[in-house]
Design a protein around this motif. Sequence first.
Motif, PDB file in Angstrom:
ATOM      1  N   LEU A   1       0.862  -1.181   0.000  1.00 60.18           N
ATOM      2  CA  LEU A   1       0.000   0.000   0.000  1.00 60.18           C
ATOM      3  C   LEU A   1       0.899   1.231   0.000  1.00 60.18           C
ATOM      4  N   VAL A   2       1.087   1.810  -1.181  1.00 64.93           N
ATOM      5  CA  VAL A   2       1.960   2.963  -1.369  1.00 64.93           C
ATOM      6  C   VAL A   2       1.125   4.232  -1.325  1.00 64.93           C
ATOM      7  N   THR A   3       1.635   5.266  -0.657  1.00 68.49           N
ATOM      8  CA  THR A   3       0.972   6.566  -0.629  1.00 68.49           C
ATOM      9  C   THR A   3       1.909   7.614  -1.215  1.00 68.49           C
ATOM     10  N   VAL A   4       1.362   8.443  -2.118  1.00 65.19           N
ATOM     11  CA  VAL A   4       2.146   9.461  -2.809  1.00 65.19           C
ATOM     12  C   VAL A   4       1.667  10.842  -2.376  1.00 65.19           C
ATOM     13  N   ASP A   5       2.587  11.656  -1.843  1.00 61.43           N
ATOM     14  CA  ASP A   5       2.248  13.025  -1.453  1.00 61.43           C
ATOM     15  C   ASP A   5       3.545  13.803  -1.261  1.00 61.43           C
ATOM     16  N   PRO A   6       3.577  15.086  -1.654  1.00 64.28           N
ATOM     17  CA  PRO A   6       4.798  15.852  -1.498  1.00 64.28           C
ATOM     18  C   PRO A   6       5.098  16.294  -0.072  1.00 64.28           C
ATOM     19  N   ARG A   7       4.115  16.202   0.848  1.00 67.00           N
ATOM     20  CA  ARG A   7       4.245  16.768   2.189  1.00 67.00           C
ATOM     21  C   ARG A   7       4.648  15.711   3.205  1.00 67.00           C
ATOM     22  N   GLU A   8       5.534  16.105   4.125  1.00 65.63           N
ATOM     23  CA  GLU A   8       6.067  15.149   5.095  1.00 65.63           C
ATOM     24  C   GLU A   8       5.013  14.708   6.104  1.00 65.63           C
ATOM     25  N   ARG A   9       4.258  15.667   6.671  1.00 65.52           N
ATOM     26  CA  ARG A   9       3.303  15.297   7.717  1.00 65.52           C
ATOM     27  C   ARG A   9       2.255  14.298   7.219  1.00 65.52           C
ATOM     28  N   PRO A  10       1.602  14.537   6.067  1.00 67.74           N
ATOM     29  CA  PRO A  10       0.644  13.531   5.588  1.00 67.74           C
ATOM     30  C   PRO A  10       1.285  12.173   5.304  1.00 67.74           C
ATOM     31  N   ARG A  11       2.511  12.161   4.805  1.00 73.00           N
ATOM     32  CA  ARG A  11       3.170  10.872   4.567  1.00 73.00           C
ATOM     33  C   ARG A  11       3.397  10.133   5.880  1.00 73.00           C
ATOM     34  N   ARG A  12       3.760  10.881   6.920  1.00 72.73           N
ATOM     35  CA  ARG A  12       3.972  10.261   8.227  1.00 72.73           C
ATOM     36  C   ARG A  12       2.660   9.681   8.770  1.00 72.73           C
ATOM     37  N   LEU A  13       1.565  10.431   8.620  1.00 71.51           N
ATOM     38  CA  LEU A  13       0.267   9.915   9.051  1.00 71.51           C
ATOM     39  C   LEU A  13      -0.119   8.670   8.253  1.00 71.51           C
ATOM     40  N   ALA A  14       0.122   8.703   6.943  1.00 71.00           N
ATOM     41  CA  ALA A  14      -0.220   7.555   6.098  1.00 71.00           C
ATOM     42  C   ALA A  14       0.503   6.302   6.565  1.00 71.00           C
ATOM     43  N   ALA A  15       1.771   6.441   6.933  1.00 67.95           N
ATOM     44  CA  ALA A  15       2.530   5.288   7.428  1.00 67.95           C
ATOM     45  C   ALA A  15       1.903   4.740   8.706  1.00 67.95           C
ATOM     46  N   GLY A  16       1.439   5.638   9.575  1.00 63.05           N
ATOM     47  CA  GLY A  16       0.780   5.196  10.802  1.00 63.05           C
ATOM     48  C   GLY A  16      -0.565   4.550  10.564  1.00 63.05           C
ATOM     49  N   PHE A  17      -1.203   4.863   9.439  1.00 66.76           N
ATOM     50  CA  PHE A  17      -2.516   4.309   9.106  1.00 66.76           C
ATOM     51  C   PHE A  17      -2.422   3.007   8.318  1.00 66.76           C
ATOM     52  N   GLY A  18      -1.213   2.569   7.982  1.00 71.19           N
ATOM     53  CA  GLY A  18      -1.090   1.279   7.309  1.00 71.19           C
ATOM     54  C   GLY A  18      -0.397   1.287   5.969  1.00 71.19           C
ATOM     55  N   ALA A  19       0.046   2.448   5.487  1.00 71.96           N
ATOM     56  CA  ALA A  19       0.793   2.469   4.234  1.00 71.96           C
ATOM     57  C   ALA A  19       2.120   1.740   4.441  1.00 71.96           C
ATOM     58  N   THR A  20       2.490   0.864   3.522  1.00 69.09           N
ATOM     59  CA  THR A  20       3.743   0.129   3.629  1.00 69.09           C
ATOM     60  C   THR A  20       4.919   0.926   3.093  1.00 69.09           C
ATOM     61  N   ARG A  21       4.619   1.968   2.290  1.00 68.30           N
ATOM     62  CA  ARG A  21       5.660   2.823   1.746  1.00 68.30           C
ATOM     63  C   ARG A  21       5.053   4.169   1.396  1.00 68.30           C
ATOM     64  N   THR A  22       5.769   5.242   1.655  1.00 70.09           N
ATOM     65  CA  THR A  22       5.312   6.573   1.267  1.00 70.09           C
ATOM     66  C   THR A  22       6.407   7.226   0.426  1.00 70.09           C
ATOM     67  N   VAL A  23       5.984   7.925  -0.626  1.00 70.44           N
ATOM     68  CA  VAL A  23       6.937   8.560  -1.539  1.00 70.44           C
ATOM     69  C   VAL A  23       6.410   9.930  -1.950  1.00 70.44           C
ATOM     70  N   THR A  24       7.304  10.764  -2.442  1.00 69.51           N
ATOM     71  CA  THR A  24       6.928  12.040  -3.034  1.00 69.51           C
ATOM     72  C   THR A  24       6.670  11.817  -4.519  1.00 69.51           C
TER      73      THR A  24
END
Length: 344
Positions: free
Chosen positions: A200-223
């Motif tokens: 479950l990859v999440t794409v977003d340019p912002r650090e805070r939303p990526r950090r939240l996504a990781a806490g919600f179950g994203a296995t990887r976050t990228v810009t």
Amino acid sequence: MSDAAAAGSRAVLVEGPGRYRLLNRPEPPEPGPGEVRVAVHAAGVCASDREIWDGTRAEGYVRYPVVPGHEWSGTVEATGPGVDPALTGRGTVGEGFRSCQSCDHCRAGRTTLCSAPYQETGFTRPGAFADHLVLPARLLHPLPDGADLTAAALLEPAAVVAAAVLAAAPVPGERIAVVGAGTLGLLAVQLLAACSPAELVTVDPRERPRRLAAGFGATRTVTPGELSGLPAGHDLVVETAGARSSAAEACALARRGGRIVLAGIPAPGADGLDPLLLTVRQLSLATVFGAPSAAWSFAVRAFATGLLDPGPLITHRLPLTGFETAVALVGSGDPAVGKVLLQP
């Protein structure tokens, strides 16, 4: 009569772009036949409300003067004739679309495609930036006793996300990507994580939303700049950003034969989709605008069972008198601003 009712009823009335006043009525509105009056607990401020303020909402999708507020939670305070009085005192949320209930789309359950002229709470009908809201009882989705009404104010965007997930039909073990980690994207991550994806990859340019996504179950976050480094091909891509290029990015992330759901509302001038890419790669494309009743039921059930927790998305809570500040926060671009609520 409750203390709130005895104190009258205030409402934020936007008279036109950039112009509003705080109404202060001596008595709260009375529900008519088939209606309820809700004491508003909290109402979310979103980009659509900023469009009302700026005057940029598409023609036909707002009617001035209007009391905005389509994301809300509250408690049923009074019932009109023909409504079960047992609803009084129940915490609730409610649908915004005022569908006709009789056209072919409505009869098939596709109420967001209603053939009647567009009507929606907070855009063409009085909304929840107020002490009280009156609406048809049939639109209510009562909440369990003890539900967190502050977090429940985000169940309207959660219902939109639920509509996207229902359209996507995720299967356990699939590789999934979410483009955008705003309110819709972060809620999508929560619901999709519950479907046991392999990735479950999440794409977003912002650090805070990526950090939240990781806490919600994203296995990887990228810009967005790191997209080229992702392994090729996702079974499912859910786009929630509504940015200029995010729909095209979603298509590029999908594998051949993959599925794409567009839930973000793009601004005019967004990049177009390549029909050759869609055809040759045999991509399936679905779109979401609003949420039918089935999606609302899904979102409320996920919230009631703990699969959906919108609370961590909230960063600001302001009184009704802080309306102009709230709208400015939503349009500020500040990465520290998440969900903004007005709380009467």
